[in-house]
Scaffold this motif. Structure first.
Motif, PDB file in Angstrom:
ATOM      1  N   ALA A  74       1.672   4.455  -2.248  1.00 56.81           N
ATOM      2  CA  ALA A  74       1.840   3.211  -3.276  1.00 56.81           C
ATOM      3  C   ALA A  74       1.829   3.858  -4.651  1.00 56.81           C
ATOM      4  CB  ALA A  74       0.425   2.560  -3.108  1.00 56.81           C
ATOM      5  N   GLU A 131       7.907  -2.076   2.164  1.00 52.19           N
ATOM      6  CA  GLU A 131       7.021  -3.167   1.603  1.00 52.19           C
ATOM      7  C   GLU A 131       7.568  -4.243   0.645  1.00 52.19           C
ATOM      8  OE1 GLU A 131       3.062  -1.846   0.943  1.00 52.19           O
ATOM      9  OE2 GLU A 131       3.804   0.171   1.381  1.00 52.19           O
ATOM     10  N   LYS A 165       6.502  -7.682   1.463  1.00 56.22           N
ATOM     11  CA  LYS A 165       5.007  -7.975   1.570  1.00 56.22           C
ATOM     12  C   LYS A 165       4.341  -6.597   1.429  1.00 56.22           C
ATOM     13  CE  LYS A 165       1.157  -9.925   4.261  1.00 56.22           C
ATOM     14  NZ  LYS A 165       0.820 -10.560   5.590  1.00 56.22           N
ATOM     15  N   SER A 166       3.352  -6.446   0.824  1.00 54.08           N
ATOM     16  CA  SER A 166       2.472  -5.200   0.930  1.00 54.08           C
ATOM     17  C   SER A 166       1.914  -4.759   2.096  1.00 54.08           C
ATOM     18  CB  SER A 166       1.515  -5.228  -0.270  1.00 54.08           C
ATOM     19  OG  SER A 166       2.231  -5.372  -1.869  1.00 54.08           O
ATOM     20  N   TYR A 224      -4.343   0.544   0.478  1.00 56.20           N
ATOM     21  CA  TYR A 224      -3.654  -0.266   1.697  1.00 56.20           C
ATOM     22  C   TYR A 224      -5.131  -1.039   2.410  1.00 56.20           C
ATOM     23  CZ  TYR A 224       0.242   2.156   1.009  1.00 56.20           C
ATOM     24  OH  TYR A 224       1.394   2.626   0.548  1.00 56.20           O
TER      25      TYR A 224
END
Length: 324
Positions: A79, A106, A109-110, A138
């Motif tokens: 990320a 992603e 959606k994360s 996460y």
């Protein structure tokens, strides 16, 4: 409204088939378990992991024990770094087979560590290594990583995935700023993250050695603790060094190692080479012992200097004349 009570189920240990722990990197990263790699930002955690992943994607050894029998598929989620401008160039620079390294998209959606897409990706790719970098990214919306019950539930679910698919899962975490605390409490968030992991590695700077980074195991529930390791980060890139004499307290406290035994061992062998073309190996070990240098450290120094061993009349000698 009454909640239904769970049915009592008992497991007799006589019905449980014992299994040996298998390792991606003995005794640091087990298959089927969670491993945490933590350290301060910028100290090289991600660089180390990417270089290890690059080697594993080709079935090449980075360190003794860190090698699969064949190239493995890897899932790497980050990320913090761009895939195109940072991750891909790093992997290519490390010689990775990028077809073996996958990323869960992603864009819609994360991802969270309990997202069903994690299991789907492991199944589809047959991945033997999953990396979440950093774990703080996460956790999923609304999850408080400082609450023990939430942290325990999340890591328990992820651990179950690791065990189900015999996949090694690495969580990369930043350290908090509570200087002077034990390593276990300097990982960000609840201590339950640390508790659920079977192995925890600390990556940090080595005082007085600006290019060197240490890897020290600070938790191991499955085997004896591994010997500390080191790698170099310089303008030339990443260089693996291997065994290194340093403790977690020295890394966390920003203290130079009390004595770099490996450097002392190298100096001892160079000094012996000035007066001897060769020396019985047992005599070299005894001389090192007098200097508080272990046999293992002396062997590492011997290998670094390229010293060969030769057997003469049932006695092993180390050939010193070829040392530069």
């Amino acid at each position: 409204m009454e909640t239904s009570k769970p049915e009592l189920k008992l497991i007799q240990m006589s019905d449980v088939e014992a299994e040996e722990v298998s390792w991606l990197w003995y005794p640091f990263i087990p298959y089927g378990k969670l491993t945490i790699i933590q350290g301060d930002p910028g100290d090289g955690k991600t660089t180390f992991v990417l270089n290890a992943a690059a080697k594993l994607s080709k079935g090449i050894s980075l360190d003794t024990g860190l090698q699969s029998e064949e190239p493995i598929n890897i899932i790497y989620q980050t990320a913090e770094d761009g895939l195109a401008d940072t991750v891909k160039p790093r992997l290519e620079g490390a010689g990775a087979d990028c077809s073996k390294i996958n990323v869960i998209d992603e864009s819609d959606k994360s991802l969270s560590m309990v997202d069903e897409r994690v299991e789907q990706a492991i199944i589809r790719t047959g991945a033997k290594l999953l990396i979440l970098d950093p774990l703080q990214a996460y956790l999923g919306g609304g999850m408080d990583m400082n609450r023990a019950n939430e942290a325990r539930d999340m890591t328990k679910k992820l651990g179950a995935l690791a065990e189900k698919y015999k996949c090694a899962i690495i969580l990369i975490g930043h350290m908090n700023k509570a200087s002077g605390n034990k390593a276990a409490y300097r990982g960000m968030g609840s201590i339950d993250f640390y508790a659920v992991a079977r192995s925890v590695l600390l990556v940090g700077r080595i005082e007085g050695e600006p290019e060197l980074r240490a890897i020290v195991q600070i938790k191991n529930n499955l085997a004896a603790f591994g010997h500390s390791k080191a790698f170099r980060l310089s303008e030339k890139g990443f260089e693996w060094i291997g065994d290194y004499e340093i403790t977690a307290d020295e890394v966390l406290g920003g203290i130079a190692p009390k004595a770099n035994k490996q450097e002392k061992a190298i100096a001892l062998l160079r000094e012996l080479a000035e007066d001897h073309n060769m020396i019985p190996s047992n005599e070299a070990v005894e001389l090192a012992k007098e200097e508080d240098i272990s046999k293992r450290t002396l062997e590492i120094a011997k290998n670094e200097l390229g010293i060969k061993a030769r057997r003469i009349n049932n006695t092993w000698y180390w050939i010193l004349k070829e040392i530069e």
